[in-house]
Design a protein around this motif. Structure first.
Motif, PDB file in Angstrom:
ATOM      1  N   LEU A  91      57.516  76.036  -4.537  1.00 39.20           N
ATOM      2  CA  LEU A  91      57.202  77.417  -4.913  1.00 39.20           C
ATOM      3  C   LEU A  91      55.798  77.486  -5.510  1.00 39.20           C
ATOM      4  O   LEU A  91      55.015  78.375  -5.199  1.00 39.20           O
ATOM      5  N   ALA A  95      54.036  79.808  -2.904  1.00 39.08           N
ATOM      6  CA  ALA A  95      54.315  81.222  -3.175  1.00 39.08           C
ATOM      7  C   ALA A  95      53.025  81.925  -3.571  1.00 39.08           C
ATOM      8  O   ALA A  95      52.239  81.406  -4.362  1.00 39.08           O
ATOM      9  N   THR A  96      52.812  83.124  -2.989  1.00 39.79           N
ATOM     10  CA  THR A  96      51.581  83.867  -3.265  1.00 39.79           C
ATOM     11  C   THR A  96      51.828  85.028  -4.207  1.00 39.79           C
ATOM     12  O   THR A  96      50.897  85.569  -4.790  1.00 39.79           O
ATOM     13  N   ALA A 238      58.252  89.593  -4.007  1.00 44.89           N
ATOM     14  CA  ALA A 238      58.296  88.200  -4.461  1.00 44.89           C
ATOM     15  C   ALA A 238      59.691  87.630  -4.261  1.00 44.89           C
ATOM     16  O   ALA A 238      59.845  86.466  -3.895  1.00 44.89           O
ATOM     17  N   GLU A 241      59.877  86.647  -0.683  1.00 39.49           N
ATOM     18  CA  GLU A 241      59.075  85.453  -0.421  1.00 39.49           C
ATOM     19  C   GLU A 241      59.741  84.190  -0.973  1.00 39.49           C
ATOM     20  O   GLU A 241      59.879  83.183  -0.277  1.00 39.49           O
ATOM     21  N   LEU A 242      60.215  84.285  -2.224  1.00 40.07           N
ATOM     22  CA  LEU A 242      60.879  83.130  -2.836  1.00 40.07           C
ATOM     23  C   LEU A 242      62.110  82.740  -2.035  1.00 40.07           C
ATOM     24  O   LEU A 242      62.407  81.550  -1.864  1.00 40.07           O
ATOM     25  N   LEU A 245      60.979  80.812   1.034  1.00 39.51           N
ATOM     26  CA  LEU A 245      60.495  79.487   0.657  1.00 39.51           C
ATOM     27  C   LEU A 245      61.645  78.576   0.258  1.00 39.51           C
ATOM     28  O   LEU A 245      61.669  77.389   0.604  1.00 39.51           O
TER      29      LEU A 245
END
Ligand SMILES: Nc1ncnc2c1ncn2[C@@H]1O[C@H](COP(=O)(O)OP(=O)(O)OP(=O)(O)O)[C@@H](O)[C@H]1O
Ligand SMILES: [Mg+2]
Lengths: 405, 232
Positions: A91, A95-96, A238, A241-242, A245
Motif C-alpha cells: 500500500l 497507493a496514490t 481511496a 484503490e486500497l 491493491l
C-alpha cells in the motif's frame, strides 16, 4: 373561586393519602425522569461523540481481516488472519490516494517499571500513526523510520500508562519491561480521553510495529492497517484503490471474494449515530409508555377520589358551588399530582443522568427549556387524564350526592 | 312581597315506567321572619319540598318565587348562585368535611362567594361559631366534636353567607332529646334575630317549637296553622 383555596383543598386531599398519591405519581416520575435523563445525557453525548470521532483520526480508512466480522464479508478458507507487513509495504508503495498508512499489531500484556506494574494494551505501529490519528507526543519524541527498520526496543507511553508507572517522575529514558522484554521509554503521548465506547484511549503503549511483531507477537499477524486518504473527498476513491491493491497483494482470483474489509470514518460515524438513535428510541418509548400508564393511574385514582368524596361534592353543590367549580377543583387536584410527579421526575432524571454521566464520563447538559417543557407537559397530562373524573364529579346530582352512603 | 311563594308546585320523579308524585300541587306563602315546621309521614314529600325551596331541585310544574325572583326555570349556574347567596342548609347527617377544622368548615361557602359579599371570611366564621356557642372549639376537627357540636358547626356554616332562609331537614334526627332541644334553642334564637327558618321534622315536640306548623300528606298540604303561644 380562589386559587389559593383550590390548591389548599387539593393538597389536603393529596396529603391525606400520601402513599396512594406517591404511587399514582410513579408513572409520571419514571416517564419524565427518563425523558430528562435521556435528553441531558444525550445532549452531552452527542457533542462528546462527534468530538471523539474526530479524535479517531482524519479521513481515516481501516483495513481489517474479514474474520473480524466487520461489514459481513466472507473470508477464504483457512486464512482467517490475512493482513501482513507485506500488505502494508504494498500500500505504501503503490497507493496514490492515501497520504499515510500504518500497521497495527495489537497485544496485551503486563508492563513493569521498577516497582510499578500495569496491565495494558501495546500497539505496534509505524511513525505514520502520529499523523493518521493526529496524536502528537507531549514529552520526548515518537520513534522514526530508522528505529522501525532496526526493530528498536523503544516505547511511547499513553498518558494514563505514564501516570501509573511513573507518578510524578519524568519517564523519558526509563527502562520498562513489556511481557518481560526490556524497552526504553522515548516519549509520552498527549492526552486523548475516551473513545466512543468509553474506553480510555490513553491506556496504551506504542512501539514500532516490527518490534512488536517479533518480540511481543507471533511474528506475522498484523491486526489492522490504518490509512489516511489525501482528502475528505478522496476517502471513497481511496477505499476502491486500497481494495484493488489488497486483492492484488493477496493474489485473489476474480471469482474469489475479499478476505479483508475496509471501513471508513463515515461508516463509524453512522454506526455511532445509529446507536445513539436506538438508545433515544428505546428511552423515548419507555418514557411514552410510562407517561401513558402514569396518566391512566391518575385517572383511576381521581375516579376513586370522586367516589370517596361524593358527599363532599353534594355539600359543595348545596352551598353554592357551580358545576364548573367542582370540575376545576378535581382538575387542579389531578394536575397537582401530575406536576408533583413531574418535579420529582425532573430531579430523578437529573440524578440518573448524573450517575450515567459519571459511569460513562460523559458531560451532562441541563437545558432549562427541557425542564420547563417537562414541567408543563406533566401538567397537561394531569389535566387530560383528570378531565373525565372531574366531569363525572361535576355532573353529580346534588341531592343524591348529599345522601350518598 | 312575601319571602317565598309556591304556586301549584308539583314534583314528579320518573322511575322507569312509573311516575312518583312527590308533590301534587303545593300552594304556600312564607313571610320574612317566620319559623315554619313541616311535618308529615315518611314519604309525604317533606324533603322534596325542602329541596325545591332550597333550589337544589326544580319543580316539575307550578311556580316558585323567592324574594321576587321566579326561580323555577332558572339554569344550574343561577341556581348555584342563589343557593350561595340566599340559602343556608342544615342536614340530618351534618355533612362536615372530615379532618378539617370547625373554622375552615364554616368558611367553606365563602369559597363560592363570587360576588365577594363577605369581606373578612375568618372574622365572619369566628362570629358565626360564636353565635352557635362554639367560640372555644374553633380549631377542633369533626371527629373531636360531639354530634350536637357538629350540628352547631353545620348551622354556623349555614349562617356565614347571611342567608335569607335557613333550611333544615331533620337536623335533630341523629341527636338525643336534650341535644335536640339545644339545637332547636339555637334556631329559636336565630329566628328572634330575624332569620327565617324552615324546619322539617317528624317529631311533634320539635315541630311545636316553631311559630307555624305545616303538615304534608301524600304531596299535599293538609294542615297549616300558627302554634299558640302556650305551646300546646
Ligand atoms: N330521587 C327520587 N327518585 C324517585 N322517587 C323519589 C326520589 N326522591 C324522593 N322520591 C319519592 O318521593 C316521595 C317523597 O319523598 P321525600 O323524600 O320527599 O319524603 P319525606 O317526606 O322526606 O320522607 P322521610 O320522612 O322518610 O324523609 C317518596 O315516595 C319517595 O319515594
Ligand atoms: Mg325526608
Amino acid at each position: 373561586m380562589k386559587w389559593k383555596s383550590l390548591v389548599k383543598v387539593a393538597l389536603r386531599s393529596i396529603m391525606r393519602n400520601r402513599l396512594r398519591s406517591f404511587l399514582t405519581m410513579l408513572g409520571i416520575i419514571i416517564g419524565v425522569g427518563s425523558v430528562i435523563a435521556l435528553l441531558s445525557v444525550g445532549k452531552g453525548t452527542q457533542s462528546d461523540i462527534s468530538g471523539r470521532i474526530q479524535s479517531l483520526g482524519t479521513n481515516l480508512l481501516i483495513i481489517v481481516p474479514a474474520s473480524s466480522g466487520f461489514g459481513g464479508v466472507s473470508w477464504g478458507a483457512g486464512s482467517w488472519n490475512t493482513l501482513t507487513m507485506s500488505d502494508v509495504d504494498r500500500l505504501e508503495r503503490d497507493a496514490t490516494l492515501i497520504s499515510h498508512a500504518s500497521p497495527v499489531v495489537r497485544v496485551r500484556g503486563q508492563v513493569i517499571a521498577g516497582r510499578n506494574n500495569w496491565y495494558t494494551q501495546v500497539q505496534g505501529v509505524s511513525p505514520d500513526y502520529v499523523d493518521i490519528r493526529s496524536w502528537p507526543v507531549d514529552l520526548g519524541a515518537f520513534f522514526t523510520e530508522r528505529e522501525m527498520k532496526s526493530m528498536s526496543k523503544v516505547a511511547v507511553l499513553g498518558a494514563t500508562v505514564a501516570d501509573t508507572l511513573f507518578p510524578g517522575i519524568d519517564p523519558i529514558g526509563a527502562r520498562i519491561r513489556i511481557r518481560n522484554v526490556p524497552f526504553t521509554v522515548i516519549g509520552v503521548l498527549s492526552r486523548k480521553g475516551q473513545n466512543m465506547m468509553g474506553d480510555d484511549q490513553d491506556d496504551i503503549i506504542l512501539t514500532p510495529a516490527t518490534t512488536a511483531l517479533v518480540r511481543l507477537s507471533d511474528g506475522k499477524t498484523v491486526n489492522s492497517i490504518m490509512a489516511s486518504a489525501v482528502s475528505e473527498q478522496m476517502v471513497e476513491p481511496a477505499r476502491t484503490e486500497l481494495g484493488l491493491l489488497m486483492r492484488e497483494s493477496h493474489r485473489l482470483k476474480e471469482n474469489e471474494s475479499n478476505d479483508f474489509g475496509i471501513r471508513t470514518q463515515t461508516e463509524i460515524n453512522e454506526t455511532a449515530t445509529s446507536i445513539t438513535r436506538m438508545m433515544t428510541l428505546l428511552l423515548s418509548s419507555i418514557a411514552g409508555v410510562s407517561l401513558l400508564v402514569g396518566g391512566i393511574g391518575i385517572m383511576n385514582i381521581m375516579l376513586v377520589s370522586v367516589t370517596e368524596r361524593t358527599r363532599e361534592i353534594g355539600l359543595r353543590l348545596a352551598i353554592g358551588a357551580r358545576e364548573a367549580d367542582v370540575m376545576v377543583q378535581f382538575l387542579v387536584e389531578a394536575s397537582i399530582i401530575s406536576l408533583m410527579g413531574g418535579v420529582l421526575g425532573i430531579l430523578f432524571g437529573f440524578a440518573a443522568g448524573a450517575v450515567i454521566g459519571k459511569l460513562t464520563s460523559t458531560s451532562i447538559v441541563a437545558d432549562p427549556l427541557i425542564i420547563v417543557v417537562s414541567f408543563l407537559f406533566s401538567g397537561v397530562i394531569g389535566i387530560f387524564f383528570g378531565f373525565y373524573p372531574a366531569k363525572k364529579a361535576a355532573a353529580l346530582n346534588p341531592i343524591e350526592a348529599l345522601h350518598y352512603e | 312581597m312575601p319571602l317565598i311563594e309556591l304556586k301549584e308546585v308539583t314534583k314528579v320523579y320518573r322511575m322507569g315506567d312509573i311516575d312518583v308524585h312527590a308533590l301534587r300541587g303545593v300552594d304556600l306563602v312564607i313571610e320574612k321572619g317566620e319559623f315554619v315546621s313541616i311535618t308529615g309521614a315518611s314519604g309525604s314529600g317533606k324533603s322534596t319540598m325542602l329541596h325545591v325551596l332550597g333550589c337544589l331541585d326544580s319543580p316539575s310544574g307550578g311556580e316558585y318565587i323567592l324574594e321576587g325572583i321566579r326561580v323555577s326555570g332558572l339554569g344550574n349556574r343561577r341556581l348555584a348562585d342563589i343557593r350561595n347567596e340566599k340559602i343556608g342548609f342544615v342536614f340530618q347527617g351534618f355533612n362536615l368535611l372530615p379532618r378539617t377544622s370547625a373554622l375552615e368548615n364554616v368558611e367553606l361557602p365563602l369559597l363560592y362567594d363570587r360576588a365577594g359579599r363577605i369581606k373578612d371570611p375568618e372574622r365572619k366564621a369566628v362570629e358565626a361559631l360564636t353565635r352557635v356557642g362554639l367560640a372555644d372549639r374553633l380549631h377542633h376537627e369533626p371527629n373531636r366534636l360531639s354530634g350536637g357540636e357538629q350540628q352547631r358547626v353545620a348551622i354556623a356554616r349555614a349562617l356565614i353567607n347571611e342567608p335569607a332562609i335557613l333550611l333544615a331537614d331533620e337536623p335533630t334526627g341523629n341527636l338525643d332529646t336534650v341535644t335536640s332541644m339545644d339545637i332547636i334553642g339555637i334556631f329559636k334564637e336565630l329566628n328572634s334575630q330575624g332569620i327565617t327558618i324552615i324546619l322539617v321534622t317528624h317529631e311533634p315536640d320539635i315541630a311545636r317549637q316553631g311559630k307555624r306548623m305545616i303538615e304534608l300528606r301524600d304531596g299535599r298540604i293538609t294542615h297549616d296553622h300558627t302554634v299558640s303561644a302556650s305551646g300546646g
